[in-house]
Design a protein around this motif. Sequence first.
Motif, PDB file in Angstrom:
ATOM      1  N   ILE A   1       0.817  -1.220   0.000  1.00  0.00           N
ATOM      2  CA  ILE A   1       0.000   0.000   0.000  1.00  0.00           C
ATOM      3  C   ILE A   1       0.850   1.269   0.000  1.00  0.00           C
ATOM      4  O   ILE A   1       0.329   2.366  -0.219  1.00  0.00           O
ATOM      5  N   LYS A   2       2.141   1.122   0.202  1.00  0.00           N
ATOM      6  CA  LYS A   2       3.038   2.277   0.135  1.00  0.00           C
ATOM      7  C   LYS A   2       3.400   2.629  -1.305  1.00  0.00           C
ATOM      8  O   LYS A   2       3.880   3.727  -1.584  1.00  0.00           O
ATOM      9  N   LYS A   3       3.155   1.692  -2.224  1.00  0.00           N
ATOM     10  CA  LYS A   3       3.517   1.905  -3.622  1.00  0.00           C
ATOM     11  C   LYS A   3       2.427   2.687  -4.347  1.00  0.00           C
ATOM     12  O   LYS A   3       1.239   2.570  -4.031  1.00  0.00           O
ATOM     13  N   GLU A   4       2.852   3.455  -5.325  1.00  0.00           N
ATOM     14  CA  GLU A   4       1.921   4.273  -6.093  1.00  0.00           C
ATOM     15  C   GLU A   4       0.889   3.399  -6.803  1.00  0.00           C
ATOM     16  O   GLU A   4       1.211   2.409  -7.441  1.00  0.00           O
ATOM     17  N   GLY A   5      -0.373   3.771  -6.662  1.00  0.00           N
ATOM     18  CA  GLY A   5      -1.449   3.040  -7.309  1.00  0.00           C
ATOM     19  C   GLY A   5      -2.010   1.889  -6.500  1.00  0.00           C
ATOM     20  O   GLY A   5      -2.965   1.232  -6.927  1.00  0.00           O
ATOM     21  N   PHE A   6      -1.448   1.625  -5.313  1.00  0.00           N
ATOM     22  CA  PHE A   6      -1.899   0.495  -4.502  1.00  0.00           C
ATOM     23  C   PHE A   6      -2.384   0.920  -3.112  1.00  0.00           C
ATOM     24  O   PHE A   6      -2.537   0.075  -2.239  1.00  0.00           O
TER      25      PHE A   6
END
Length: 202
Positions: free
Chosen positions: A117-122
């Motif tokens: 969830i730290k990644k872009e889009g997630f």
Amino acid sequence: MKKLILIICAIITSCATQSSAISEARKFQKELNAEYKKLKTTPLRGDNFTSFKEHPFFPINSQYRVTAKLVRTENAIPFENPTSSGKTQPYKEYGKATFQLHGKSYSLTIYQSLNLIKKEGFHDHLFLPFRDETNGKETYGGGKYMDLRIPKSDEIVLDFNLSYQPFCAYNAYDYNCPIVPEVNFLPVRIEAGVMYDDVYHH
């Protein structure tokens, strides 16, 4: 007359919804096959990669697309979930989804990967690992996964036609996959999604 019109509208709406779900499942199958055919995205190696044509799938079945009641978990405490390699990964319980299947009620716990969830889009990604009575037979013994998004309401659609097997099912050496928690074992056959094919598994 008004009642008849309402019935006809309900039938049309139901048919449209079912058609949309079938299209979504076909798109999922096509994209999953394409992912496994690309060297950059496939878990397959060696002869398994070069000989891969497509996944075996259960027939698309609208019975395995259910609307579940979602009860969000308040003040969830992060925990370390064990993985196939003996390591752990940080997760948090997001909520519990309760649904009806074949006339019986079942419940599955939905999680969030604190790394993903730290990644872009997630940021709104949800993770649903589960096991059922097809595991070790028609499907991978370790269970299957489903990707979800945070819904706006207290209901969430679980489409088991979109469930898939972890990369570890195809390549246990290069991948580190979350083990399905015991609470997510379904004492029923889920004949939907990707099937097991021992040609590509180890």
